[in-house]
Write an enzyme that holds these catalytic residues in place. Structure first.
Site, mmCIF file in Angstrom:
data_model
loop_
_atom_site.group_PDB
_atom_site.id
_atom_site.type_symbol
_atom_site.label_atom_id
_atom_site.label_comp_id
_atom_site.label_asym_id
_atom_site.label_seq_id
_atom_site.Cartn_x
_atom_site.Cartn_y
_atom_site.Cartn_z
ATOM 1 N N CYS A 100 0.064 4.119 2.303
ATOM 2 C CA CYS A 100 0.394 3.806 3.702
ATOM 3 C C CYS A 100 1.853 4.129 3.987
ATOM 4 C CB CYS A 100 0.193 2.317 3.994
ATOM 5 S SG CYS A 100 -1.468 1.729 3.715
ATOM 6 N N CYS A 130 0.851 -1.196 0.000
ATOM 7 C CA CYS A 130 0.000 0.000 0.000
ATOM 8 C C CYS A 130 0.889 1.248 0.000
ATOM 9 C CB CYS A 130 -0.914 -0.028 1.225
ATOM 10 S SG CYS A 130 -1.716 1.536 1.593
#
Lengths: 105, 404
Positions: A32, A29
């Site tokens: 993230c 991700c």
């Protein structure tokens, strides 16, 4: 920031008094990974007022889902073990997390 | 005084980065202003990249990383900030961000792209991060051996659905069109049909998202019959097109079309002089990484020629006490060569009170159009910035009369 997993989640989050902020993330991700350093800054800013921790969903997927987290990045704020707020979305900004945490400390 | 950039590019996707490469390589002082943490725009959320010419084996993130490296190599500067306000009148334009920083630039290139459109289904916002997603790479890990629904049938929807089959047990694509019809290109359609993890529900759209804490049901609506059916699933990925990121242009003179895309000409020029648009944010038929990069290059080159023409004009015509004799000419036109010769014979260049400025109408369309010059040779006499005399295709005697 404290690393959470299946073994310590209960103790460090659900049985913990005060404010706990959990950053749910994974290697795949990108948003993230970009957000993480800014969350680490917030951890320093709120040191002594809120506990910041992170949970890699790799290997902890069911644990994340038990917390009703099914999208990254997700930041969940707990107070005395009770889930208070769930912030999510790839455009999530550290400033939004900052504002949300400020409401609890 | 704050620094003044030659080109300020709003948005760091393929169009903005390509523009930055061209701008900085031409030694223009170039700044890229990006609102998110990462450069790359929409491409940053993709994975595969199969059709960027000349780059056979790459991924979307890799490609965009090399765009960034390329722009930095030639000295483009980067800053982070979301644009709140633009002041576009005047030669020096101002850009203010939401955090209050102010930047100044002589030309602006808007390359803010587009963002995923929300569907507006009931429960869509409520379940964001809890099973409703717009980013397959971010969230695919959750769905190992689970069932997901993909809403949409364009290139993104079908590509992402195929990507999700690497994780999920089953991927069901909800298509609003009748059976066999999708907006995605044929290549993607064939791949989707050939994938045994993919199933389709036709003539349908997502009406509502339901669940207890996390998503467990997609309520689908048949668009022909109006019938509602509940569909069990663990996640819902929504890829139903994009909307241009142009909200910040609302109070400006930049013209938008009905959908909010920026209207430009072939030179990427918007309705405001010195302001260009490039990439997906522009009103155009094809939105691909390579077309965005092409737009960016065009915008940089056109903005450079605008800057050269405008600065030359200001320096030589507007900032002088002398009477300026402006000759609009073209090297291929014999009449205009004769006229230039006549002007030289009249001694304009030796006259301390006069100054000759030649404008090649082919190269300098900016000034040619500004003064509505349609025939050459045309001679303008300008004093203190104002036209005091205008001669179109003058005879030698006419020139003699006004110049001596």
């Amino acid at each position: 920031m404290l690393e959470l997993n299946k073994d310590n989640f209960e103790e460090e989050v659900l049985e913990s008094e005060g404010i706990v902020v959990v950053d749910f993330w994974s290697e795949s991700c990108d948003p993230c990974l970009e957000l993480m350093p800014e969350i680490e800054n917030l951890a320093e800013k709120y040191e002594g007022q809120a506990k910041f921790a992170k949970l890699n969903i790799k290997g902890n997927r069911r644990l994340a889902m038990s917390q009703q987290v099914m999208g990254l990045p997700s930041i969940v704020i707990y107070q005395d073990g009770e889930k208070q707020e769930h912030l999510s979305g790839e455009d999530l900004e550290a400033s939004e997390v900052d504002e949300a945490v400020a409401n609890y400390v | 005084m704050a620094e003044v950039y030659d080109i300020l590019i709003i948005g760091g996707g393929p169009a903005g980065l390509s523009c930055a490469i061209y701008g900085s390589r031409s030694k223009l002082k170039t700044l890229v202003l990006e609102s998110s943490r990462k450069l790359g725009g929409q491409v940053a959320d993709y994975h595969e990249m199969e059709n960027y010419p000349g780059v056979v084996d790459t991924t979307a993130p890799e490609l965009v990383d090399s765009f960034e490296e390329h722009a930095k190599k030639f000295g483009a500067e980067f800053a982070r900030g979301e644009v709140a306000e633009l002041e576009l009148d005047g030669f020096i334009k101002k850009v203010r961000t939401e955090k209050g920083e102010e930047y100044q630039a002589k030309s602006i290139v808007i390359a803010t792209g587009a963002e995923p459109r929300k569907l507006g289904a009931k429960g869509e916002d409520e379940f964001r991060g809890k099973g409703v997603s717009y980013c397959a790479t971010c969230d695919a890990d959750f769905y190992v051996d689970l069932d997901v629904v993909v809403v949409g049938n364009g290139n993104s929807a079908i590509e992402e659905a195929i990507y999700l089959t690497k994780f999920a047990r089953k991927v069901t694509i909800i298509v609003i069109h009748e059976e066999g019809k999708m907006d995605a290109e044929k290549l993607f359609q064939e791949r989707a049909y050939a994938n045994d993890k993919i199933e389709f529900v036709w003539n349908s759209t997502l009406e509502e998202v339901k669940g207890e804490g996390i998503v467990d049901t997609a309520v689908l609506k048949n668009v022909k019959t109006g019938e509602l059916t509940e569909f069990d699933c663990d996640g819902i990925f929504i890829f139903v097109g994009r909307v241009p990121s142009t909200d910040f242009l609302e109070d400006t003179e930049v013209d938008l079309n009905e959908q909010g895309y920026i209207i430009t000409n072939d030179e990427m020029q918007t309705s405001v002089q010195g302001v260009y648009a490039a990439g997906d944010v522009r009103d155009k038929p094809v939105r691909q990484v390579v077309t965005a990069a092409g737009d960016g290059a065009t915008a940089a080159v056109m903005s450079q020629s605008y800057l050269e023409a405008e600065e030359h004009w200001r320096e030589n015509v507007l900032k002088t006490d002398k009477q300026v004799v402006v000759a609009f000419w073209n090297p291929t036109d014999n009449d205009s060569l004769d006229t230039l010769q006549t002007i030289e014979k009249l001694g304009v260049e030796e006259d301390d009170n006069k100054k000759l400025v030649k404008i090649d109408t082919y190269r300098n369309t900016l000034i040619t159009e500004r003064y509505k010059v349609t025939e050459i040779p045309t001679i303008l006499l300008i004093e203190e910035g104002e036209v005091v005399e205008r001669l179109t295709k003058p005879a030698a005697e006419d020139l003699e009369e006004v110049l001596s």
